[in-house]
Write a protein that holds these residues in place. Structure first.
Motif, PDB file in Angstrom:
ATOM      1  N   GLU A 158     107.982 -18.531 -17.014  1.00  0.00           N
ATOM      2  CA  GLU A 158     107.335 -17.362 -16.837  1.00  0.00           C
ATOM      3  C   GLU A 158     106.451 -17.242 -18.143  1.00  0.00           C
ATOM      4  O   GLU A 158     105.191 -16.729 -18.259  1.00  0.00           O
ATOM      5  CB  GLU A 158     108.069 -16.100 -16.847  1.00  0.00           C
ATOM      6  CG  GLU A 158     108.743 -15.961 -15.532  1.00  0.00           C
ATOM      7  CD  GLU A 158     109.770 -14.829 -15.109  1.00  0.00           C
ATOM      8  OE1 GLU A 158     110.354 -14.498 -16.248  1.00  0.00           O
ATOM      9  OE2 GLU A 158     110.097 -14.570 -14.149  1.00  0.00           O
ATOM     10  N   GLU A 176     103.269 -21.999 -11.217  1.00  0.00           N
ATOM     11  CA  GLU A 176     103.411 -20.937 -10.450  1.00  0.00           C
ATOM     12  C   GLU A 176     104.072 -21.609  -9.231  1.00  0.00           C
ATOM     13  O   GLU A 176     105.115 -20.528  -8.770  1.00  0.00           O
ATOM     14  CB  GLU A 176     102.132 -20.380  -9.955  1.00  0.00           C
ATOM     15  CG  GLU A 176     101.477 -19.496 -11.117  1.00  0.00           C
ATOM     16  CD  GLU A 176     100.035 -19.028 -10.843  1.00  0.00           C
ATOM     17  OE1 GLU A 176      99.876 -17.925 -11.404  1.00  0.00           O
ATOM     18  OE2 GLU A 176      99.572 -19.458  -9.861  1.00  0.00           O
ATOM     19  N   GLU A 182     107.985 -20.216  -8.008  1.00  0.00           N
ATOM     20  CA  GLU A 182     108.276 -19.805  -6.570  1.00  0.00           C
ATOM     21  C   GLU A 182     109.504 -20.386  -6.235  1.00  0.00           C
ATOM     22  O   GLU A 182     110.440 -19.870  -5.764  1.00  0.00           O
ATOM     23  CB  GLU A 182     107.254 -20.102  -5.786  1.00  0.00           C
ATOM     24  CG  GLU A 182     105.847 -19.117  -6.140  1.00  0.00           C
ATOM     25  CD  GLU A 182     104.754 -19.753  -5.448  1.00  0.00           C
ATOM     26  OE1 GLU A 182     104.861 -20.946  -4.718  1.00  0.00           O
ATOM     27  OE2 GLU A 182     103.542 -19.070  -5.532  1.00  0.00           O
ATOM     28  N   HIS A 227     102.366 -12.516  -7.405  1.00  0.00           N
ATOM     29  CA  HIS A 227     103.246 -13.451  -6.788  1.00  0.00           C
ATOM     30  C   HIS A 227     102.810 -13.591  -5.355  1.00  0.00           C
ATOM     31  O   HIS A 227     102.760 -15.065  -4.976  1.00  0.00           O
ATOM     32  CB  HIS A 227     104.784 -13.031  -6.944  1.00  0.00           C
ATOM     33  CG  HIS A 227     105.666 -12.994  -8.207  1.00  0.00           C
ATOM     34  ND1 HIS A 227     106.565 -11.999  -8.351  1.00  0.00           N
ATOM     35  CD2 HIS A 227     104.984 -13.408  -9.552  1.00  0.00           C
ATOM     36  CE1 HIS A 227     106.632 -12.115  -9.788  1.00  0.00           C
ATOM     37  NE2 HIS A 227     105.726 -12.726 -10.240  1.00  0.00           N
ATOM     38  N   HIS A 251     105.465 -11.096   0.229  1.00  0.00           N
ATOM     39  CA  HIS A 251     106.366 -10.727  -0.722  1.00  0.00           C
ATOM     40  C   HIS A 251     107.857 -10.378  -0.410  1.00  0.00           C
ATOM     41  O   HIS A 251     108.804 -11.110  -0.804  1.00  0.00           O
ATOM     42  CB  HIS A 251     105.893  -9.537  -1.783  1.00  0.00           C
ATOM     43  CG  HIS A 251     107.029  -9.399  -2.957  1.00  0.00           C
ATOM     44  ND1 HIS A 251     108.012  -8.564  -2.855  1.00  0.00           N
ATOM     45  CD2 HIS A 251     106.997  -9.743  -4.221  1.00  0.00           C
ATOM     46  CE1 HIS A 251     108.939  -8.419  -3.754  1.00  0.00           C
ATOM     47  NE2 HIS A 251     108.377  -9.292  -4.738  1.00  0.00           N
TER      48      HIS A 251
END
Length: 266
Positions: A9, A42, A46, A78, A96
């Motif tokens: 992150e 990213e 995930e 996201h 999501h």
């Protein structure tokens, strides 16, 4: 070795800021390289979130969560990152909730009604205070906000343009990304299976003879149709993006022109 989520992150935030600086500096080559690195980070995030959810389900002991829950704007980000295309609130919520809901909050589509306007106010008051903003997709004809479609400010302008073929192209792009994500899962939840079927039933040849939808078949069918539309859509988007860069200011390139209709030069 899988990078810890906290480190991922932090690296993602740093990369987003670096992408923004490269774009502002018009360093196209660096911006392209940083975007590729950002997408890879990213994707790793995930997968790490999915592993975290699987481990939580396998552990019978309750887990005390000390950190604050993920904000709604991050949840939307996201989902959009996974789709890699502008999307409506309903699809964003479904994506999501299917892939990330077990590890955090679920999204109700109605909660996203005012989010884009809040993001625009934030950008106009402090343009580069955040690594990214949730913004509008823009219509190719008028460079106005495309009704009900959210995008991410760090995406290339061409990806945020909606031309005559773009809705279909974006649907197929999202279908491919969702199917590839499903293929990485050890097993499908009901929500994931339902989401994959939603895409598959709208793509010729994506639903085979089996009751369960196969991600690989969805990917193959979506690529086959995408090849028919991709070049024309890319050209239309590029032409509109060139007009947007020439005629809109920075905020309008993200949130659209509301004060006037911008037309192509005669």
């Amino acid at each position: 070795m899988v990078e810890p989520i906290e480190d991922l992150e932090g690296r993602i935030d740093d990369l987003r800021a670096a992408v923004r600086r490269a774009v502002v500096a018009r360093d196209t080559a660096r911006a392209k390289a940083l975007r590729a690195e950002l997408r890879a980070a990213e994707r790793d995030w995930e997968l790490a979130i999915i592993d975290l959810a699987d481990n939580a389900e396998a552990d019978p002991q309750p887990v005390r969560v000390e950190a604050p829950l993920v904000s709604m704007r991050d949840q939307v980000h996201h989902a959009l990152t996974l789709l890699s295309a502008p999307a409506a609130p309903k699809l964003i919520a479904e994506v999501h909730n299917a892939f990330f809901g077990a590890a955090g909050q679920s999204i109700a589509p109605g909660r996203l009604t005012h989010l884009r306007r809040d993001e625009e106010r934030s950008f106009r008051s402090a343009p580069h205070s955040r690594p990214y903003h949730l913004c509008s997709a823009l219509t190719a004809e008028h460079l106005a906000p495309a009704r009900g479609l959210l995008a991410v400010s760090t995406w290339p302008l061409e990806r945020r343009i909606i031309g005559p073929l773009s809705l279909r192209v974006d649907f197929l792009t999202a279908a491919i990304n969702v199917a590839e994500q499903v293929a990485r899962l050890p097993e499908q939840t009901l929500a994931v299976a339902r989401l994959l079927r939603r895409f598959a039933t709208s793509i010729p040849g994506a639903v085979g003879g089996h009751e369960a939808v196969e991600p690989a078949i969805v990917v193959k069918a979506a690529h086959a149709e995408l090849a028919v539309h991709a070049d024309a859509d890319r050209a239309q988007r590029a032409e509109a993006a060139d007009r947007a860069r020439a005629q809109l200011d920075e905020a309008e390139q993200l949130f659209g022109s509301r004060l006037r209709v911008v037309r192509g030069s005669a």
